[in-house]
Motif scaffolding. Structure first.
Motif, PDB file in Angstrom:
ATOM      1  N   VAL A  19     103.158  51.253   4.744  1.00  0.00           N
ATOM      2  CA  VAL A  19     104.395  51.098   5.504  1.00  0.00           C
ATOM      3  C   VAL A  19     104.565  52.366   6.325  1.00  0.00           C
ATOM      4  O   VAL A  19     104.512  53.467   5.784  1.00  0.00           O
ATOM      5  CB  VAL A  19     105.618  50.899   4.562  1.00  0.00           C
ATOM      6  N   VAL A  40     117.528  44.262   5.395  1.00  0.00           N
ATOM      7  CA  VAL A  40     116.519  43.881   6.384  1.00  0.00           C
ATOM      8  C   VAL A  40     117.232  43.089   7.466  1.00  0.00           C
ATOM      9  O   VAL A  40     117.783  42.023   7.224  1.00  0.00           O
ATOM     10  CB  VAL A  40     115.396  43.030   5.746  1.00  0.00           C
ATOM     11  N   GLU A  85     100.184  41.711   8.946  1.00  0.00           N
ATOM     12  CA  GLU A  85     100.959  42.808   9.538  1.00  0.00           C
ATOM     13  C   GLU A  85     102.255  42.272  10.119  1.00  0.00           C
ATOM     14  O   GLU A  85     102.278  41.202  10.723  1.00  0.00           O
ATOM     15  CB  GLU A  85     100.149  43.494  10.641  1.00  0.00           C
ATOM     16  N   LYS A  86     103.333  43.051   9.940  1.00  0.00           N
ATOM     17  CA  LYS A  86     104.615  42.672  10.529  1.00  0.00           C
ATOM     18  C   LYS A  86     105.438  43.906  10.850  1.00  0.00           C
ATOM     19  O   LYS A  86     105.153  45.013  10.387  1.00  0.00           O
ATOM     20  CB  LYS A  86     105.379  41.726   9.620  1.00  0.00           C
ATOM     21  N   VAL A  87     106.459  43.698  11.663  1.00  0.00           N
ATOM     22  CA  VAL A  87     107.393  44.758  12.046  1.00  0.00           C
ATOM     23  C   VAL A  87     108.762  44.378  11.499  1.00  0.00           C
ATOM     24  O   VAL A  87     109.208  43.244  11.657  1.00  0.00           O
ATOM     25  CB  VAL A  87     107.460  44.913  13.581  1.00  0.00           C
ATOM     26  N   LEU A  88     109.404  45.335  10.831  1.00  0.00           N
ATOM     27  CA  LEU A  88     110.724  45.118  10.243  1.00  0.00           C
ATOM     28  C   LEU A  88     111.732  46.066  10.869  1.00  0.00           C
ATOM     29  O   LEU A  88     111.403  47.216  11.180  1.00  0.00           O
ATOM     30  CB  LEU A  88     110.706  45.386   8.743  1.00  0.00           C
ATOM     31  N   VAL A 121     104.566  47.279   8.774  1.00  0.00           N
ATOM     32  CA  VAL A 121     104.095  46.970   7.426  1.00  0.00           C
ATOM     33  C   VAL A 121     102.733  46.296   7.546  1.00  0.00           C
ATOM     34  O   VAL A 121     102.586  45.286   8.234  1.00  0.00           O
ATOM     35  CB  VAL A 121     105.084  46.040   6.685  1.00  0.00           C
ATOM     36  N   VAL A 136     115.134  47.690   9.585  1.00  0.00           N
ATOM     37  CA  VAL A 136     115.851  47.868   8.327  1.00  0.00           C
ATOM     38  C   VAL A 136     117.028  48.796   8.567  1.00  0.00           C
ATOM     39  O   VAL A 136     116.912  49.796   9.287  1.00  0.00           O
ATOM     40  CB  VAL A 136     114.914  48.477   7.256  1.00  0.00           C
ATOM     41  N   SER A 140     115.804  42.304  10.670  1.00  0.00           N
ATOM     42  CA  SER A 140     114.908  41.416  11.399  1.00  0.00           C
ATOM     43  C   SER A 140     113.475  41.639  10.931  1.00  0.00           C
ATOM     44  O   SER A 140     113.125  42.718  10.465  1.00  0.00           O
ATOM     45  CB  SER A 140     115.025  41.685  12.900  1.00  0.00           C
ATOM     46  N   SER A 141     112.665  40.599  11.097  1.00  0.00           N
ATOM     47  CA  SER A 141     111.265  40.684  10.710  1.00  0.00           C
ATOM     48  C   SER A 141     110.453  39.828  11.672  1.00  0.00           C
ATOM     49  O   SER A 141     110.842  38.706  11.982  1.00  0.00           O
ATOM     50  CB  SER A 141     111.088  40.191   9.280  1.00  0.00           C
ATOM     51  N   THR A 142     109.336  40.383  12.150  1.00  0.00           N
ATOM     52  CA  THR A 142     108.451  39.654  13.054  1.00  0.00           C
ATOM     53  C   THR A 142     107.015  39.852  12.595  1.00  0.00           C
ATOM     54  O   THR A 142     106.568  40.991  12.447  1.00  0.00           O
ATOM     55  CB  THR A 142     108.602  40.155  14.508  1.00  0.00           C
ATOM     56  N   ALA A 143     106.307  38.742  12.397  1.00  0.00           N
ATOM     57  CA  ALA A 143     104.911  38.819  11.979  1.00  0.00           C
ATOM     58  C   ALA A 143     104.034  39.037  13.211  1.00  0.00           C
ATOM     59  O   ALA A 143     104.138  38.323  14.202  1.00  0.00           O
ATOM     60  CB  ALA A 143     104.505  37.549  11.255  1.00  0.00           C
TER      61      ALA A 143
END
Length: 124
Positions: free
Chosen positions: A110, A79, A89-92, A105, A94, A81-84
């Motif tokens: 997903v 992973v 809900e969030k965007v990853l 997500v 990968v 980066s990850s942003t809520a």
């Protein structure tokens, strides 16, 4: 909710510890055995308070400072980066092999939003 039960148990234990010597001394018909003196009861109460206080302090420090081991799992998926977006809900981003996937997500799903080749100028 968990901290309420800990506080309640701590208050009950302290109340019992405080009232125990008073009830033992108030009972004149059944005196304490000669091997148990007031000093040993006081010492036992002090140690009990110290142990309960230490357990409470450790639980507080663990919650406050988040003393958890890091989740480092070597493997195929990284992973990056990850942003809520919302609390659910969030965007990853990968990395799988030489491909980056942008994933959306949400609760129970997903979805792949975008796929691109991995960049070599990324700093680790």
């Amino acid at each position: 909710m968990h901290s309420i039960t800990v506080r309640t148990a701590l208050c009950r234990a302290l109340t019992t510890v405080i009232l125990l010597p008073a009830t033992a001394l108030a009972n004149e018909h059944a005196p304490l055995p000669s091997t148990v003196g007031l000093a040993s009861v006081a010492q036992t109460i002090a140690w009990l308070i110290a142990v309960i206080g230490l357990a409470y302090a450790c639980a507080w420090a663990t919650r406050r400072f988040g003393m958890r081991p890091p989740l480092r799992r070597p493997g195929l998926i990284k992973v990056l980066s990850s942003t809520a977006l919302t609390p659910k809900e969030k965007v990853l981003v990968v990395e799988i092999g030489n491909t980056w996937l942008v994933l959306g997500v949400a609760a129970g799903s997903v979805r792949t939003l975008h796929t691109m080749p991995a960049s070599n100028d990324r700093e680790d």
